[in-house]
Each structure stands twice: as structure tokens, then as C-alpha cells.
Design a protein around this motif. Structure first.
Motif, PDB file in Angstrom:
ATOM      1  N   GLY A  81       0.808  -1.190  -0.147  1.00 29.49           N
ATOM      2  CA  GLY A  81       0.058  -0.054  -0.108  1.00 29.49           C
ATOM      3  C   GLY A  81       0.957   1.076   0.051  1.00 29.49           C
ATOM      4  O   GLY A  81       0.717   2.328  -0.768  1.00 29.49           O
ATOM      5  N   LEU A  82       1.861   0.954   0.710  1.00 29.53           N
ATOM      6  CA  LEU A  82       2.904   2.520   0.999  1.00 29.53           C
ATOM      7  C   LEU A  82       3.485   2.680  -0.549  1.00 29.53           C
ATOM      8  O   LEU A  82       3.606   3.663  -0.811  1.00 29.53           O
ATOM      9  CB  LEU A  82       3.771   2.298   1.964  1.00 29.53           C
ATOM     10  CG  LEU A  82       3.337   2.206   3.640  1.00 29.53           C
ATOM     11  CD1 LEU A  82       4.231   1.974   4.462  1.00 29.53           C
ATOM     12  CD2 LEU A  82       2.682   3.825   3.673  1.00 29.53           C
ATOM     13  N   ALA A  83       4.094   1.564  -0.955  1.00 33.22           N
ATOM     14  CA  ALA A  83       4.913   1.485  -2.318  1.00 33.22           C
ATOM     15  C   ALA A  83       3.995   2.206  -3.320  1.00 33.22           C
ATOM     16  O   ALA A  83       4.395   3.010  -4.298  1.00 33.22           O
ATOM     17  CB  ALA A  83       5.442   0.117  -2.559  1.00 33.22           C
ATOM     18  N   ARG A  84       2.725   1.755  -3.158  1.00 36.96           N
ATOM     19  CA  ARG A  84       1.816   2.310  -4.370  1.00 36.96           C
ATOM     20  C   ARG A  84       1.698   3.573  -4.261  1.00 36.96           C
ATOM     21  O   ARG A  84       1.455   4.586  -5.159  1.00 36.96           O
ATOM     22  CB  ARG A  84       0.294   1.449  -4.216  1.00 36.96           C
ATOM     23  CG  ARG A  84      -0.127   0.959  -5.561  1.00 36.96           C
ATOM     24  CD  ARG A  84      -1.233   0.271  -5.291  1.00 36.96           C
ATOM     25  NE  ARG A  84      -1.071  -1.261  -5.499  1.00 36.96           N
ATOM     26  CZ  ARG A  84      -1.795  -2.368  -4.791  1.00 36.96           C
ATOM     27  NH1 ARG A  84      -2.831  -2.018  -4.280  1.00 36.96           N
ATOM     28  NH2 ARG A  84      -1.456  -3.300  -5.303  1.00 36.96           N
ATOM     29  N   ARG A  85       1.281   3.834  -3.082  1.00 35.36           N
ATOM     30  CA  ARG A  85       1.126   5.595  -2.763  1.00 35.36           C
ATOM     31  C   ARG A  85       2.402   6.488  -3.029  1.00 35.36           C
ATOM     32  O   ARG A  85       2.336   7.388  -3.398  1.00 35.36           O
ATOM     33  CB  ARG A  85       0.863   5.758  -1.221  1.00 35.36           C
ATOM     34  CG  ARG A  85      -0.081   6.904  -0.704  1.00 35.36           C
ATOM     35  CD  ARG A  85      -0.164   6.899   0.428  1.00 35.36           C
ATOM     36  NE  ARG A  85      -0.993   5.721   1.391  1.00 35.36           N
ATOM     37  CZ  ARG A  85      -1.019   5.577   2.197  1.00 35.36           C
ATOM     38  NH1 ARG A  85      -0.623   6.121   3.371  1.00 35.36           N
ATOM     39  NH2 ARG A  85      -1.975   4.499   2.970  1.00 35.36           N
ATOM     40  N   GLN A  86       3.448   5.748  -2.779  1.00 33.06           N
ATOM     41  CA  GLN A  86       4.813   6.581  -3.295  1.00 33.06           C
ATOM     42  C   GLN A  86       4.920   6.680  -4.571  1.00 33.06           C
ATOM     43  O   GLN A  86       5.494   7.638  -5.060  1.00 33.06           O
ATOM     44  CB  GLN A  86       5.798   5.512  -2.582  1.00 33.06           C
ATOM     45  CG  GLN A  86       6.627   6.050  -1.209  1.00 33.06           C
ATOM     46  CD  GLN A  86       7.902   5.639  -1.094  1.00 33.06           C
ATOM     47  OE1 GLN A  86       8.589   4.748  -1.756  1.00 33.06           O
ATOM     48  NE2 GLN A  86       8.654   6.248  -0.211  1.00 33.06           N
ATOM     49  N   ALA A  87       4.583   5.693  -5.638  1.00 34.78           N
ATOM     50  CA  ALA A  87       4.761   5.812  -6.746  1.00 34.78           C
ATOM     51  C   ALA A  87       3.724   6.533  -7.481  1.00 34.78           C
ATOM     52  O   ALA A  87       3.976   7.036  -8.649  1.00 34.78           O
ATOM     53  CB  ALA A  87       4.392   4.248  -7.403  1.00 34.78           C
ATOM     54  N   THR A  88       2.421   6.723  -6.887  1.00 33.73           N
ATOM     55  CA  THR A  88       1.641   7.816  -7.488  1.00 33.73           C
ATOM     56  C   THR A  88       1.883   9.103  -7.010  1.00 33.73           C
ATOM     57  O   THR A  88       0.898   9.956  -7.340  1.00 33.73           O
ATOM     58  CB  THR A  88       0.120   7.169  -7.252  1.00 33.73           C
ATOM     59  OG1 THR A  88       0.170   7.177  -5.815  1.00 33.73           O
ATOM     60  CG2 THR A  88      -0.089   5.976  -8.012  1.00 33.73           C
ATOM     61  N   ALA A  89       2.815   9.415  -5.924  1.00 35.26           N
ATOM     62  CA  ALA A  89       2.858  10.666  -5.177  1.00 35.26           C
ATOM     63  C   ALA A  89       3.575  11.773  -6.417  1.00 35.26           C
ATOM     64  O   ALA A  89       4.129  11.274  -7.096  1.00 35.26           O
ATOM     65  CB  ALA A  89       3.615  10.751  -4.023  1.00 35.26           C
TER      66      ALA A  89
END
Ligand SMILES: [Zn+2]
Length: 89
Positions: A81-89
Motif C-alpha cells: 500500500g505504501l509503495a503504491r502511494r509512493q509511486a503515485t505521489a
């Protein structure tokens, strides 16, 4: 430690994690503390190795033998979840 090849590998461990609902504490990105069934915490480290493999290491006995434990599954669901958020930030 095990190499994460796909989510299907985690199905059993995820089911167990959903049942047990361990507490997952965020340490830093890729490093989490997950509560154990007998108290205390295990440290789970998720990282990408140089050759592109995603590896997951947990400090519990099962993971030492290369098993996919529910601590890893619980930490991974947060990590992904965090990695996904980072990628879309
Ligand atoms: Zn574990």
C-alpha cells in the motif's frame, strides 16, 4: 527469508493474518514490526535486491526455514500500500 514471486504465494499467510490480526507497526519504509502470537514483536524487512527480486525477511522461526509466515503477509499488505502511494505521489 523468501523471494516474493506473486500474491498467490501469500494467500494462506494472508488468510491467517486476517484471522489473527497481528498489530503492524511502521518502523521505516520497508521495515515493520509485527506482533507475535506469544507476545513480543517480530521485525519484517521488505526490500528489492540488486537483481530485481523482492525479498521478505522476518525474524520468526518459520521464516528462518523459508516459510511464508503471517507476519510477512501482514507487513507486506502495508508495504505494498505504501509503495503504491509512493509511486503515485
Ligand atoms: Zn514471521
Amino acid at each position: 527469508m523468501f523471494i516474493l514471486k506473486g500474491i498467490s504465494q501469500l494467500e494462506k499467510a494472508i488468510a491467517k493474518a486476517k484471522k489473527i490480526r497481528p498489530r503492524v507497526e511502521f518502523d521505516c519504509f520497508g521495515r515493520y514490526r509485527v506482533s507475535g502470537s506469544k507476545g513480543g514483536f517480530y521485525t519484517v524487512i521488505c526490500k528489492k535486491s540488486d537483481n530485481g527480486y523482492k525479498t521478505v525477511a522476518c525474524t520468526c522461526k518459520g521464516a528462518e526455514k523459508g516459510l511464508v509466515c503471517y507476519h510477512s503477509a501482514a507487513a507486506l499488505s502495508l508495504h505494498i500500500g505504501l509503495a503504491r502511494r509512493q509511486a503515485t505521489a
